[in-house]
Design a protein around this motif. Structure first.
Motif, short mmCIF file in Angstrom:
data_model
loop_
_atom_site.label_atom_id
_atom_site.label_comp_id
_atom_site.label_asym_id
_atom_site.label_seq_id
_atom_site.Cartn_x
_atom_site.Cartn_y
_atom_site.Cartn_z
N ILE A 84 0.83 -1.20 0.00
CA ILE A 84 0.00 0.00 0.00
C ILE A 84 0.86 1.25 0.00
O ILE A 84 0.50 2.27 -0.62
CB ILE A 84 -0.96 -0.03 1.19
N ALA A 85 2.01 1.22 0.68
CA ALA A 85 2.90 2.38 0.67
C ALA A 85 3.36 2.72 -0.73
O ALA A 85 3.37 3.89 -1.14
CB ALA A 85 4.11 2.12 1.58
N ILE A 86 3.73 1.70 -1.51
CA ILE A 86 4.14 1.95 -2.89
C ILE A 86 2.97 2.52 -3.69
O ILE A 86 3.13 3.47 -4.47
CB ILE A 86 4.69 0.66 -3.53
N GLY A 87 1.79 1.95 -3.52
CA GLY A 87 0.63 2.45 -4.27
C GLY A 87 0.34 3.91 -3.98
O GLY A 87 0.11 4.71 -4.90
N ILE A 88 0.35 4.30 -2.71
CA ILE A 88 0.02 5.68 -2.35
C ILE A 88 1.13 6.64 -2.73
O ILE A 88 0.89 7.74 -3.26
CB ILE A 88 -0.29 5.77 -0.84
N LEU A 89 2.39 6.26 -2.49
CA LEU A 89 3.51 7.14 -2.83
C LEU A 89 3.61 7.37 -4.34
O LEU A 89 3.84 8.50 -4.79
CB LEU A 89 4.81 6.55 -2.29
N VAL A 90 3.43 6.31 -5.12
CA VAL A 90 3.48 6.46 -6.58
C VAL A 90 2.32 7.32 -7.06
O VAL A 90 2.47 8.17 -7.95
CB VAL A 90 3.47 5.08 -7.26
N MET A 91 1.16 7.14 -6.48
CA MET A 91 0.01 7.96 -6.87
C MET A 91 0.27 9.44 -6.58
O MET A 91 0.01 10.31 -7.42
CB MET A 91 -1.24 7.49 -6.12
N ILE A 92 0.82 9.75 -5.40
CA ILE A 92 1.10 11.15 -5.06
C ILE A 92 2.14 11.74 -6.02
O ILE A 92 1.97 12.85 -6.54
CB ILE A 92 1.58 11.26 -3.61
N GLY A 93 3.21 11.01 -6.26
CA GLY A 93 4.23 11.50 -7.17
C GLY A 93 3.70 11.70 -8.58
O GLY A 93 4.02 12.69 -9.25
N THR A 94 2.88 10.78 -9.04
CA THR A 94 2.32 10.88 -10.38
C THR A 94 1.36 12.06 -10.50
O THR A 94 1.36 12.78 -11.51
CB THR A 94 1.58 9.58 -10.74
N ILE A 149 11.33 0.26 -1.42
CA ILE A 149 10.11 0.99 -1.74
C ILE A 149 10.41 2.24 -2.55
O ILE A 149 9.72 2.55 -3.53
CB ILE A 149 9.35 1.34 -0.44
N LEU A 150 11.46 2.98 -2.18
CA LEU A 150 11.80 4.22 -2.88
C LEU A 150 12.21 3.95 -4.32
O LEU A 150 11.74 4.63 -5.25
CB LEU A 150 12.91 4.95 -2.12
N GLU A 151 13.09 2.97 -4.52
CA GLU A 151 13.57 2.68 -5.87
C GLU A 151 12.44 2.20 -6.79
O GLU A 151 12.29 2.68 -7.92
CB GLU A 151 14.68 1.63 -5.83
N GLY A 180 9.25 2.70 -6.36
CA GLY A 180 8.30 3.80 -6.53
C GLY A 180 8.74 4.82 -7.56
O GLY A 180 7.95 5.28 -8.38
N LEU A 181 10.02 5.20 -7.55
CA LEU A 181 10.52 6.19 -8.51
C LEU A 181 10.42 5.67 -9.94
O LEU A 181 10.08 6.43 -10.86
CB LEU A 181 11.97 6.55 -8.17
N VAL A 182 10.73 4.40 -10.14
CA VAL A 182 10.62 3.82 -11.49
C VAL A 182 9.18 3.84 -11.97
O VAL A 182 8.89 4.19 -13.12
CB VAL A 182 11.20 2.40 -11.51
N LEU A 183 8.25 3.49 -11.10
CA LEU A 183 6.84 3.47 -11.50
C LEU A 183 6.31 4.88 -11.76
O LEU A 183 5.47 5.08 -12.65
CB LEU A 183 6.01 2.78 -10.42
N VAL A 184 6.79 5.87 -11.00
CA VAL A 184 6.39 7.25 -11.27
C VAL A 184 6.94 7.70 -12.62
O VAL A 184 6.25 8.35 -13.42
CB VAL A 184 6.88 8.19 -10.15
N ALA A 185 8.21 7.36 -12.89
CA ALA A 185 8.85 7.79 -14.14
C ALA A 185 8.14 7.24 -15.37
O ALA A 185 8.18 7.86 -16.44
CB ALA A 185 10.32 7.36 -14.14
N LEU A 186 7.48 6.09 -15.24
CA LEU A 186 6.82 5.47 -16.39
C LEU A 186 5.30 5.66 -16.41
O LEU A 186 4.67 5.40 -17.43
CB LEU A 186 7.13 3.97 -16.41
N GLY A 187 4.72 6.10 -15.31
CA GLY A 187 3.27 6.08 -15.21
C GLY A 187 2.55 7.41 -15.17
O GLY A 187 1.34 7.44 -14.92
N TYR A 241 -5.80 4.48 -9.77
CA TYR A 241 -4.38 4.23 -10.05
C TYR A 241 -3.67 3.59 -8.87
O TYR A 241 -2.70 2.85 -9.05
CB TYR A 241 -3.71 5.55 -10.42
N VAL A 242 -4.12 3.87 -7.65
CA VAL A 242 -3.52 3.22 -6.48
C VAL A 242 -3.64 1.71 -6.60
O VAL A 242 -2.68 0.97 -6.37
CB VAL A 242 -4.18 3.72 -5.18
N GLY A 243 -4.82 1.23 -6.96
CA GLY A 243 -5.01 -0.21 -7.15
C GLY A 243 -4.16 -0.75 -8.28
O GLY A 243 -3.60 -1.85 -8.18
N ILE A 244 -4.03 0.02 -9.36
CA ILE A 244 -3.21 -0.43 -10.49
C ILE A 244 -1.76 -0.58 -10.07
O ILE A 244 -1.08 -1.56 -10.42
CB ILE A 244 -3.34 0.56 -11.66
N ILE A 245 -1.25 0.36 -9.30
CA ILE A 245 0.16 0.33 -8.88
C ILE A 245 0.40 -0.81 -7.89
O ILE A 245 1.44 -1.49 -7.93
CB ILE A 245 0.56 1.67 -8.26
#
Length: 309
Positions: free
Chosen positions: A111-121, A171-173, A175-182, A236-240
């Protein structure tokens, strides 16, 4: 003797408000878009149930100690692959760790990855989409063409290639990759939404009064254009979360000693026949979480779209 016509009282020009009779329902007051949306969501059982499930899993991720007192890393090989029982309803994994505790603690990383990636995106999409839609011209061309290039990269394949080059995948690494692509889809949504509200009268009036571009964007454009982005962000949180589980299953996501549902499913793939509970519980929790976020997003979309009401 002339007859004078009977003088009748003049018709009232303003309709007087009469008190409602006892027991009559007063008409519901209408508010803004978000007030109306919240009123609709409170009546939607799908949204309420999905929101309750999400609340449970977010609480589980933030405070796992409320759900179990067992250390997920306290393992005994003598209990390896012990099936579920009354005292340990989820059984034990290959190393003899309590599987219920590991499933509970696995919610944190997923869930942390899902929420962090969503915020960054959302941050990237709102910034780039607002600039492209508001200024148009060369700014729009540059941002849109760059978005098209990144959008052409396969999401999962691109994440596999990038994460394969990273030595430590936390989680950080990830998450950053998923933000960069999503960020591309959300950026397109934001740009289209900004373009649709630019011709509004209040924005033209703000320009005539000499308001700066930053003020117009912050106070007039964003509040009226961000609704589609927020709807997609919820989904998108669920997708991530599902994407992180996929990458971990393929061996390029989170690394041990991290605990996540994706890692647990990856470990269970070779022992489905011998210990099916290793796949059942993390798969069930993952599916419920992803489904709940998607249902919340669908309900939010219906509530914010006046055409569907």
């Amino acid at each position: 003797m002339s007859e004078h016509p009977t003088r009748r009282p003049a018709a009232a020009t303003v309709e007087q408000e009469l008190p409602a009779p006892p027991g009559a329902e007063m008409p519901e007051r209408r508010g803004g878009l978000w007030a109306d949306a919240w009123r609709e969501l409170r009546r939607d059982p799908v949204f309420l149930i999905a929101g309750f499930v999400v609340l449970i899993f977010v609480t589980m991720a933030a405070f796992p100690g409320l759900f179990t007192r067992t250390d997920p890393r306290a393992c005994q090989l003598s209990r390896s692959l012990t099936p579920p029982s009354w005292s340990h309803p989820f059984g034990f994994d290959l190393l003899g760790c309590d599987y219920y505790a590991r499933v509970v603690y696995g919610a944190r990383a997923s869930i942390a990855i899902g929420i962090l990636v969503m915020i960054g995106t959302v941050v990237v999409a709102v910034l780039l989409g607002s600039l492209a839609g508001y200024y148009r011209g060369p700014v729009d061309t540059i941002i849109s063409r760059f978005t098209d290039v990144v959008f052409g990269l396969p999401f999962i394949l691109g994440a596999i290639v990038l994460l394969a080059t990273v030595d430590s995948r936390g989680i950080l690494e990830v998450g950053l990759v998923l933000v960069a692509l999503g960020w591309t889809t959300m950026t397109r949504l934001m740009r289209s939404s900004v373009l649709s509200v630019l011709n509004a009268d209040h924005i033209s009036a703000a320009r005539v009064l000499g308001a700066s571009d930053a003020r117009i964007l912050a106070t007039h454009v964003l509040p009226n254009a961000i609704a589609p982005v927020l709807v997609y962000a919820t989904i998108y949180v669920g997708i991530i979360i599902a994407a992180e589980a996929t990458l971990s299953f393929l061996g390029v996501g989170l690394q041990l000693p991290a605990i996540s549902w994706g890692l647990m499913i990856s470990d269970a793939q070779y022992r489905i026949g011998q210990a099916p509970h290793l796949l059942l519980w993390p798969g069930l929790f993952l599916s419920l979480t992803v489904l709940s976020f998607i249902l919340m997003g669908d309900a939010l979309r219906d509530a914010l779209d006046p055409k569907l009401r």
